[in-house]
Design a protein around this motif. Sequence first.
Motif, PDB file in Angstrom:
ATOM      1  N   PRO A 163      -3.451   6.414   2.157  1.00 40.39           N
ATOM      2  CA  PRO A 163      -3.087   5.192   1.199  1.00 40.39           C
ATOM      3  C   PRO A 163      -3.584   5.177  -0.183  1.00 40.39           C
ATOM      4  N   THR A 164      -3.100   4.517  -1.078  1.00 40.14           N
ATOM      5  CA  THR A 164      -3.446   4.145  -2.353  1.00 40.14           C
ATOM      6  C   THR A 164      -3.218   2.874  -2.958  1.00 40.14           C
ATOM      7  N   GLU A 165      -4.223   2.460  -3.595  1.00 37.86           N
ATOM      8  CA  GLU A 165      -3.693   0.917  -3.859  1.00 37.86           C
ATOM      9  C   GLU A 165      -3.539   0.891  -5.610  1.00 37.86           C
ATOM     10  N   SER A 166      -3.620   2.169  -6.024  1.00 37.66           N
ATOM     11  CA  SER A 166      -3.221   2.479  -7.575  1.00 37.66           C
ATOM     12  C   SER A 166      -1.924   2.374  -7.904  1.00 37.66           C
ATOM     13  N   SER A 204       5.025   7.982   5.386  1.00 34.83           N
ATOM     14  CA  SER A 204       4.523   6.970   4.435  1.00 34.83           C
ATOM     15  C   SER A 204       4.629   5.591   4.930  1.00 34.83           C
ATOM     16  N   LYS A 205       5.507   5.370   5.999  1.00 32.52           N
ATOM     17  CA  LYS A 205       5.748   4.060   6.530  1.00 32.52           C
ATOM     18  C   LYS A 205       4.641   3.725   7.384  1.00 32.52           C
ATOM     19  N   MET A 261       0.810  -1.111  -0.032  1.00 31.52           N
ATOM     20  CA  MET A 261       0.020  -0.016  -0.025  1.00 31.52           C
ATOM     21  C   MET A 261       0.915   1.158  -0.192  1.00 31.52           C
ATOM     22  N   ASN A 262       0.928   2.136  -0.969  1.00 28.05           N
ATOM     23  CA  ASN A 262       1.729   3.267  -1.164  1.00 28.05           C
ATOM     24  C   ASN A 262       0.970   4.417  -0.465  1.00 28.05           C
ATOM     25  N   ALA A 263       1.776   5.204  -0.106  1.00 30.78           N
ATOM     26  CA  ALA A 263       1.074   6.844   0.592  1.00 30.78           C
ATOM     27  C   ALA A 263       1.044   7.547  -0.582  1.00 30.78           C
TER      28      ALA A 263
END
Length: 328
Positions: free
Chosen positions: A168-171, A123-124, A1-3
């Motif tokens: 969070p972003t899942e893209s 982001s972590k 999961m990126n930030a």
Amino acid sequence: MNAKITATAHYVPERVMTNFELEKLVETSDEWIRTRTGISQRHIAAENEATSDLSTKVANSLLEKRGIPAEEIDIIIVCTVTPDHFAPSTAALVQNNIGATNAWGFDLSGACTGFLYGLETGSKFINSGKYQKVMVIGVDTMSSILDFTDRDTCVLFGDGAGGAILEPTESGSGIFDSILHMDGSGGHFLHVPGGGSRMPATVESVQAKQHYIRQDGKKVFKFAVKGMADVSERILKQNNLTGDDIALFIPHQANKRIIDAAANRCNIPAEKVLINIDFYGNTTAGTIPIGMNEAVEDGRIKDGDIILLAAFGAGFTWGSILMRWDAS
Ligand code: UT7
């Protein structure tokens, strides 16, 4: 999961101090400051304005832009070397000022690289899946530690704040790589000798101006050019990117000549390099988020763009971050 960054904001104090004003305080000239650094003016906080005040303006603006209540913020990270106090943290003051009753947080001391350290840390927390909204503010009231009789430092810095909300972003967009460094052997080249546990404030230490920032500019310059250029080049290379792939390079604003050298090394053309040092000087942890918000507001950053951030500062600290913009 990126930030990813879902909102940006900035604030600078109303008062503008031009190079011409500094000519009256120290032996310098508008011409020297402009040609050696790129700075024409800087903003200076009012007497009753401290780092938490600048930060609170940014925090409220972030909430408004994102359209969420303060209760939704999970963590507040304030990146600064000029906190209101040693205790409580500036983050706690901001939490109270905005009414973020569900947030915890802390101050982070990474000097000019502070905002990059803050983005990495924030982001972590997002990556962990436990937190949904992290507010990261880069802010410094450098005028509170400037000696306006020392031309080596007082012409370089200004006051300002900027920030972002991470979610969070899942893209697959958002922050996708970072390189961060620290080398404490360079600490004495840019430091504030007094005021901490090494040299607590005494009448003598204050009279000896030990609570102001001191810099060996020439030394720092050399390390900054190499550090910022190396880390920018490396992060592009390890992601199989070139300067052509970057939509905007947002470097720390310490000296236009350092920025030009880093951009040249990475083959990033001038029109893709954000430069606002002329208006703000070096606001330490504030430079990158201020620039980022200006670029968003001017339409220089659009969804899908790859953005490169890079910084170098006291510590020494330095680093770079790559992200694909996706504010939607
Ligand atoms: O953000 C944190 C990291 N900080 C940085 O990255 C800052 C890095 N350093 C710098 O940006 C530059 O080294 C400075 C802007 C601080 C200084 O520029 P420089 O080209 O390295 O100048 P210098 O120190 O080599 O000084 C050149 C001359 C000297 O005179 P002489 O010896 O050639 O006669 C200095 O005394 O300029 C003189 N000078 C000034 N003259 C007018 C130094 N400061 C000033 C001044 N006004 N404010």
